[in-house]
Design an enzyme around this catalytic site. Sequence first.
Site, PDB file in Angstrom:
ATOM      1  N   HIS A 167      49.411  61.069  16.123  1.00 14.55           N
ATOM      2  CA  HIS A 167      50.626  61.513  16.812  1.00 14.55           C
ATOM      3  C   HIS A 167      51.740  60.494  16.623  1.00 14.55           C
ATOM      4  O   HIS A 167      51.528  59.442  16.025  1.00 14.55           O
ATOM      5  CB  HIS A 167      50.362  61.799  18.290  1.00 14.55           C
TER       6      HIS A 167
ATOM      7  N   HIS B 121      53.484  58.452  18.527  1.00 10.76           N
ATOM      8  CA  HIS B 121      53.694  57.192  19.244  1.00 10.76           C
ATOM      9  C   HIS B 121      53.580  56.011  18.288  1.00 10.76           C
ATOM     10  O   HIS B 121      52.717  56.000  17.418  1.00 10.76           O
ATOM     11  CB  HIS B 121      52.664  57.050  20.377  1.00 10.76           C
TER      12      HIS B 121
ATOM     13  N   ASP C  79      52.470  53.077  18.580  1.00  9.56           N
ATOM     14  CA  ASP C  79      51.206  52.336  18.490  1.00  9.56           C
ATOM     15  C   ASP C  79      50.194  53.104  17.638  1.00  9.56           C
ATOM     16  O   ASP C  79      49.067  52.661  17.461  1.00  9.56           O
ATOM     17  CB  ASP C  79      50.647  51.995  19.884  1.00  9.56           C
ATOM     18  N   HIS C  80      50.597  54.273  17.117  1.00 13.58           N
ATOM     19  CA  HIS C  80      49.729  55.017  16.211  1.00 13.58           C
ATOM     20  C   HIS C  80      50.346  55.222  14.825  1.00 13.58           C
ATOM     21  O   HIS C  80      49.639  55.546  13.887  1.00 13.58           O
ATOM     22  CB  HIS C  80      49.345  56.368  16.824  1.00 13.58           C
TER      23      HIS C  80
ATOM     24  N   HIS D 132      48.524  65.356  25.169  1.00 18.37           N
ATOM     25  CA  HIS D 132      49.148  64.020  25.083  1.00 18.37           C
ATOM     26  C   HIS D 132      50.662  64.041  24.848  1.00 18.37           C
ATOM     27  O   HIS D 132      51.420  63.776  25.758  1.00 18.37           O
ATOM     28  CB  HIS D 132      48.443  63.169  24.038  1.00 18.37           C
TER      29      HIS D 132
ATOM     30  N   ASP E  63      45.120  59.869  20.824  1.00 21.39           N
ATOM     31  CA  ASP E  63      45.231  59.932  22.280  1.00 21.39           C
ATOM     32  C   ASP E  63      45.202  61.392  22.683  1.00 21.39           C
ATOM     33  O   ASP E  63      45.782  62.228  22.006  1.00 21.39           O
ATOM     34  CB  ASP E  63      46.547  59.299  22.742  1.00 21.39           C
TER      35      ASP E  63
ATOM     36  N   GLU F 180      39.577  57.639  22.237  1.00 22.26           N
ATOM     37  CA  GLU F 180      40.368  56.633  22.938  1.00 22.26           C
ATOM     38  C   GLU F 180      39.749  56.448  24.321  1.00 22.26           C
ATOM     39  O   GLU F 180      39.008  57.298  24.804  1.00 22.26           O
ATOM     40  CB  GLU F 180      41.820  57.097  23.077  1.00 22.26           C
TER      41      GLU F 180
ATOM     42  N   HIS G 191      40.756  51.881  21.544  1.00 20.98           N
ATOM     43  CA  HIS G 191      42.012  52.049  22.266  1.00 20.98           C
ATOM     44  C   HIS G 191      41.774  51.952  23.774  1.00 20.98           C
ATOM     45  O   HIS G 191      42.078  52.862  24.540  1.00 20.98           O
ATOM     46  CB  HIS G 191      42.620  53.408  21.898  1.00 20.98           C
TER      47      HIS G 191
ATOM     48  N   LYS H  45      13.426  86.874   2.605  1.00 20.32           N
ATOM     49  CA  LYS H  45      13.151  88.204   3.158  1.00 20.32           C
ATOM     50  C   LYS H  45      11.664  88.410   3.366  1.00 20.32           C
ATOM     51  O   LYS H  45      11.248  89.006   4.362  1.00 20.32           O
ATOM     52  CB  LYS H  45      13.736  89.282   2.243  1.00 20.32           C
TER      53      LYS H  45
END
Lengths: 645, 595
Positions: free
Chosen positions: B68, B70, B72-73, B157, B178, B203, B414, B462
């Site tokens: 995502h 953010h 920190d990612h 998130h 997250d 996380e 995390h 079979k």
Amino acid sequence: MKLYCLSNDPNKPCHILTFNEITMMLDCGLSMQSVLNFLPLPFVATNRLLNLPTWMPNDVVDADLEGELKENCDRVFVDSPLEFCPPLDKLINFAQVDVILISNYLCMMALPFITEGTGFQGRVYATEPTLQIGRLLLEELVIYIEQCPKAGFATQWKNFVHKLPYPINEAFKPKSWKQIYNMANVNASLSRIQMVGYNEKIDVYGALQVVPASSGFCLGSSNWIITTDYEKIVYLSGSSTLTTHPRPMDHNSLKNADVLIMTDLTQTPISNPDSMLGVLCVVVGMTLRGGGNVLIPCYPTGVVYDLFECLSLKMADLGVANCPMFFVSPVADMSLAYSNILAEWLSSVKQNKVYIPDEPFPHGMLVKSNKLKHFKHIYSDGFSTDFQEPCVVFCGHPSLRFGDAVQFVEMWGNNPRNCIVFTEPDFDYIEALAPYQPLQMKVAHCAIDTSLNFTQANKLIKELKPTTLVVPECYTKPPAGAPNLTELVIDSTPERTVIPYKWGEVINLPLKRKQGKVYIENDVAKQVHPVEIKPGTFLSTITGNFNVKDNIYNVKELKPTSDIGPRNINYEWGSINLSELMAKLSKEGINDAKLDNTANGYVIHLQEKDALIHLDEKNTHVLCNSDENLRSRLRTILMQCLKKF
Amino acid sequence: MPDIKVTPLGAGQDVGRSCLLLTMGGKNIMLDCGMHMGYNDERRFPDFSYINPDGPITSYIDCVIISHFHLDHCGALPYMSEMVGYNGPIYMTHPTKAIAPILLEDMRKVSVERKGEQNFFTSQMIKDCMKKVIAVTLHQSVMVDNDLEIKAYYAGHVLGAGMFWVRVGNQSIVYTGDYNMTPDRHLGAAWIDKCRPDLLISESTYATTIRDSKRCRERDFLKKVHECVDRGGKVLIPVFALGRAQELCILLETYWERMNLKAPVYFALGLTDKANNYYKMFITWTNQKIRKTFVQRNMFDFKHIKPFDRQFIDNPGPMVVFATPGMLHAGLSLQIFKKWAPCENNMVIMPGFCVQGTVGNQILNGAKKIEFENRQIIEVKMSVEYMSFSAHADAKGIMQLIQYCEPTNVMLVHGEAEKMEFLKEKIKEEFNINCFNPANGETCVINTPVKIPLDVSLSLLKAEAKKFNMLPPNPERRRVLHGVLVMKDNTHCLMDVEDACKEVGINRHIIRFTSTVYLNDSGPPLSTAKKLHQLLEEKLSQWSVTISDVEVSVESVIVKVEGDENEQKSIFVSWTNQDEDLGSYILELLSSMAK
């Protein structure tokens, strides 16, 4: 594998495919050609329609039929609530359908007929735009029809179809026609849909995997790839190789199918959508400049988005930018809003706009600048104050049998300065206009159908290289109206089998499953001891505990049990060398063996023990009374004389 | 045993700078590429020299996945791709692709133009980096190459947050990024199917927290803001431009409307409109309620919230200001904080987690005096409130996700080390599965079971099914698959022995044994045969024993009774070599009866 064809209209397809014990419905299109046989439904009764003369077949005297049929300009129409031709329900019980796959929002109008009140319990898969926009189409249809209730339901005419004039006498299966579903059915039916994304792998009861791939035809439209570990079936419905607003068609994933089912090709094989769009712009420009109005009967989604964009530019060029465009539909606001939030389903050009962030379509801007005005109905608040002529009106329904378009044709029909422009390819425009004749307004036919034409389809087939191609029968012959246009067919070539199908048929498709997949665990794999039979060819027996869950096969180690249970075994092969055997016998102390010929082999008689060994190329039979010791010695000797794996 | 290796370059027993290296089936994947907000030196970026001490890492990494937007990612992404050197594919969702470059640019400006940092990436680098990004949609299966497949799931998130499932061969992992297991005012809850990965990397920001109901927290928040405004105070809410900000804006907007409040609410200028536009455009990623009503009323058109101007800082009277960034480590929020902190009437509400080293972290730990780089000292007299609105899963949520996807191993990242330990024990206890929490730079090796796919002829399957289905149902009975694996020309197929011999062109040689036992049993041979049938059925409960006339058979073993009514019966027992065990067992059984 079998294919059932439930729809008579290749552009509103509905099939059943049975494979690997799964019953799957491919699309559930609703043919609406039936409505052309009915009188239009205006919200305000018009004298013209009310006063049409009643029509009766010459030699029929039937009081019940009286008044069901009306005549206008040598054409006969049914005066009744509209009826539609749902998919054939005689070949299959819809309660048995496990899965329904919907290709695009134009191929799902029969969904409530299939899922409601039939005992259907399966799953329905469609992309998010297909669900959202399909909902708009279904709701619009129901609202349009419910707002013009009609008393008196005509039924008798269906018994006299053969005595009626053309074209109503050729109506397809009128006795199976049904009135439309209601809003409750629509909501219940749509709530069954599970939304899927392009290239999402969907597991169908562990037996099949289905994947939707972008088909480039409209927002969220998809082709379906149905696979097992070994077989690949591709269902190709409305597809387009042209560049318009949807995500482009994904060719790669459709390649090398065992079976390719291809349907929903263009309905206007001889006209080119680009030049039609050009003609349309010219017609609109000329009409507006001449002070006339333009009526464009259309669906509330799809090509209209391109028309808004294209026309607004063209109108500015032609100096008629001050003429407003009206978009009238019960779902107009929803359609405009939704199209601008489905960026992930759009062409990369449109998608990139979102990153700016800008709206992908300009119609948001057009609405803000009052160039495009949208209303739910012509009787909605504000419409009469905003309405100004000359103008362009987009509204439904393209059949001209219901919706606000009916009112506009009645209103504008007798003025030759006005013009009606047909852009949707679903209905024959002459048929659509028949109940309004005689008309003074100009008529332009600019059907814009972006789906594959025959040249594109043949090129695509060559590229996709399916082993077997399955197409509606009508695609294998030139169109009935133009038998000399032999290029308008799907080519048959020696490289592949082409199987045609038609309504009501059940076709056996040449796809036989030969292999399955099992997963063996480490412990089982460790017990594999390959024996080289010939250079490069190895054999090994495998025995394991067999576990079947959700159609996934696992083989685990066979834990030995206390009593006699299954265990891994080996097989002998080849033939026994007789002298080697005799030598071994005597080495083991059996000296009284007597060898004799028999009809197809030999017999060895161990005289003292009175035991016999019958031998031939492929068999050895040891007969001894109950001397286990002897038998076991003989067994050891025989095993030494044979190869095994 | 094949294994999965995971090495955290960041976020190992730590929050911030998420970056994990995953090795599985010969493929190397980088999961997230974040930066640490608490550092201004080289520690802010993950240590990419771990991958290649000498420079570019393109040849070592098969793909990069960003969960995502953010920072920190994704904050180290342009540094990694343009400065360290990586030209391979980078995957993220469409909203992330749209929003991440804006946040990166914003952060770059703060770092370079305001703090004067050197050796930072440029605007052009952000653009070049984004060109390497391939946007994915939810649930779409993306084949990175022939063996590597990825798929995104909804994570809640923030807008566009994804959890990623990664598969190579038969091994698979899920990386959550997250996530949030409870829907909030603008986003839905994370969802995943029972994909049974070998490893779930989750996380664990709120590993030990079980948060009270959202409604209580919201009421609390509104009450505090209202009280402060009533006494004429100023409320500072440091937020990140996208995410929590929108949720709190919706909350305040509806409250202001309902209570008819007049105090101005501002949102830091610049990003507001743009940010809200993204929310309007990606409305399909928001929660159901917003999606349903967006045509009538778009939740992101705010009436009471106005753009903020720097001059307003010194305005008298109450106000509420949302300002970026969220951890008070730089920018406008810090500037406002410095002005307002010395006045006890004011309040700062920290709506999310603050990493170590940030001013946000210091004041949350009760610091009353903050010293800045330029020796400036600020006294904190304003009230400091912490309201956990950041949308992370709490302990309950993490357990719920484990339950949803049924992994065989769990790894916690995390989060803070001691909190992880607590949750780790809980996971082990509750699910009886392994749980790991490697530190940065520490490689964690997870063994995975082997399952080898094998082609098998349908006729063999079979035949087995037919045989099994013919037997009376018995849950104890084991199903057995037996066949011959034919390996030639690089193909392999398990098939019936006859087919296998035909396939390779050899003749089977069948050895059959027939032994005779004499039994004294009066009555017709048929009754003797029936007795034997009964006996064998009793003794061989695992097997199917059939009788036809005077012949009883089990597998290839045939027991045939001959002899007249009152005579001694000859019993022929015959079997093929493959059923030696069974044949000799039956023979022995009958022989002992004869004696």
